[in-house]
Enzyme design. Structure first.
Site, PDB file in Angstrom:
ATOM      1  N   PRO A  87       0.819  -1.224   0.000  1.00  0.00           N
ATOM      2  CA  PRO A  87       0.000   0.000   0.000  1.00  0.00           C
ATOM      3  C   PRO A  87       0.847   1.265   0.000  1.00  0.00           C
ATOM      4  CG  PRO A  87      -0.193  -1.180   2.101  1.00  0.00           C
ATOM      5  CD  PRO A  87       0.620  -2.049   1.197  1.00  0.00           C
ATOM      6  N   GLU A 114       2.564  -8.042   8.775  1.00  0.00           N
ATOM      7  CA  GLU A 114       2.757  -6.589   8.813  1.00  0.00           C
ATOM      8  C   GLU A 114       3.592  -6.077   7.643  1.00  0.00           C
ATOM      9  OE1 GLU A 114       1.304  -4.064  10.714  1.00  0.00           O
ATOM     10  OE2 GLU A 114       0.072  -5.854  10.964  1.00  0.00           O
ATOM     11  N   ARG A 152      -3.713  -8.342 -20.461  1.00  0.00           N
ATOM     12  CA  ARG A 152      -4.663  -7.981 -21.521  1.00  0.00           C
ATOM     13  C   ARG A 152      -4.134  -6.878 -22.417  1.00  0.00           C
ATOM     14  NH1 ARG A 152      -8.302  -4.216 -21.087  1.00  0.00           N
ATOM     15  NH2 ARG A 152     -10.004  -5.347 -22.053  1.00  0.00           N
ATOM     16  N   ASP A 167     -11.156   0.813 -24.474  1.00  0.00           N
ATOM     17  CA  ASP A 167     -11.399   0.766 -23.040  1.00  0.00           C
ATOM     18  C   ASP A 167     -11.478   2.129 -22.395  1.00  0.00           C
ATOM     19  OD1 ASP A 167     -11.361  -1.884 -22.695  1.00  0.00           O
ATOM     20  OD2 ASP A 167      -9.241  -1.994 -22.158  1.00  0.00           O
TER      21      ASP A 167
HETATM   22  N1  ADE Z   1      -0.723  -5.219   0.060  1.00  0.00           N
HETATM   23  C1  ADE Z   1      -1.548  -4.794   1.023  1.00  0.00           C
HETATM   24  N2  ADE Z   1      -2.313  -3.781   0.604  1.00  0.00           N
HETATM   25  C2  ADE Z   1      -1.967  -3.547  -0.700  1.00  0.00           C
HETATM   26  C3  ADE Z   1      -2.402  -2.613  -1.692  1.00  0.00           C
HETATM   27  N3  ADE Z   1      -3.339  -1.707  -1.438  1.00  0.00           N
HETATM   28  N4  ADE Z   1      -1.829  -2.678  -2.905  1.00  0.00           N
HETATM   29  C4  ADE Z   1      -0.857  -3.570  -3.156  1.00  0.00           C
HETATM   30  N5  ADE Z   1      -0.415  -4.468  -2.260  1.00  0.00           N
HETATM   31  C5  ADE Z   1      -0.958  -4.459  -1.043  1.00  0.00           C
END
Ligand code: ADE
Length: 246
Positions: A87, A114, A152, A167
């Site tokens: 994230p 974590e 794709r 697209d």
């Molecule tokens: N691992 C945990 N959350 C994630 C996300 N939002 N994007 C990519 N990998 C992740």
């Protein structure tokens, strides 16, 4: 196009890799996906791949050793890239998908718990990639999103190649609505123009619908598109007419 996935849960990919367009791309040889189980590489005699975080705190952290050995077990193609799904990474966009589709190989590292020891990221990861501002339980579903969207894009993967160019996002706009038979369902009729056979009118209707939905849902994309069009289109009268339709 080659993908190698380093994961603790290779079984999560089973139906994804065997179904629909991705399944066909793999059986047709346009896309190759290898799954490597990180646990197979641990030197820990109990098969452990994680440990408690230095400095304390909740959860477990994946250790460098099994990750490094899983990565090093095979060479990455020259020009290939090691991507850690996280994230904290750059958010995946259409432009990024187009960029990734040009690479010969992508190694996708899936974290759990974590996260993973920062020393692995610092030394071996080329890029961190996020699929959105939310936290998943692990990187596997994000890796599937990357494999799906990039595959794709790869030529021949699509049964109908033109669809990649029509697209949403491929021309910086969201896509116009689609309809199929029957022409009237439960009193709801398909827009007349789509049954007219007039392809110039159909193209115009589709462009206007794309502009309308983009303006309503993604005003920042709409503004960027209109700026580009303003710079390009010399015929300001046509432009005024299109804007009036929106
Ligand atoms: N691992 C945990 N959350 C994630 C996300 N939002 N994007 C990519 N990998 C992740």
């Amino acid at each position: 196009m080659k993908f190698r996935v380093l994961t603790l849960f290779p079984e999560m990919f089973d139906s994804f890799l065997n179904t629909s367009i991705i399944g066909r791309a793999i059986s047709g040889g346009q896309v190759e996906v290898t799954l490597d189980n990180i646990r197979d590489y641990t030197e820990n005699k109990h098969g452990r791949v994680d440990d408690t975080p230095f400095g304390g705190g909740a959860g477990m952290v994946m250790c460098v050793q099994p990750l490094k050995d899983a990565l090093m077990a095979k060479t990455v193609a020259p020009g290939g890239r090691v991507i850690y799904l996280s994230p904290k990474g750059e958010t995946l966009t259409h432009a990024k998908v187009v960029e990734l589709a040009k690479l010969p190989e992508i190694v996708l590292v899936c974290g759990h718990y974590e996260g993973i020891d920062q020393r692995f990221i610092d030394r071996y990861v080329d890029e961190e990639l996020s699929i959105g501002d939310y936290v998943l339980t692990g990187g596997e579903t994000a890796a599937m999103v990357v494999i799906d969207s990039v595959s794709r894009m790869v030529a021949d993967v699509l049964s109908n190649e033109a669809s990649a160019h029509e697209d949403s996002f491929s021309n910086d706009l969201l896509e116009y609505p689609h309809y199929t038979r029957p022409a009237v369902y439960d009193g709801d009729a398909v827009p007349d123009v789509l049954l007219s056979g007039n392809h110039a009118e159909i193209d115009r209707w589709r462009l206007i619908e794309s502009l309308k939905i983009t303006k309503a849902r993604r005003p920042e994309l709409f503004a960027a598109y209109m700026k580009k069009v303003n710079d390009l289109v010399k015929d300001k009268k046509t432009l005024q007419r299109i804007k009036k339709d929106l």
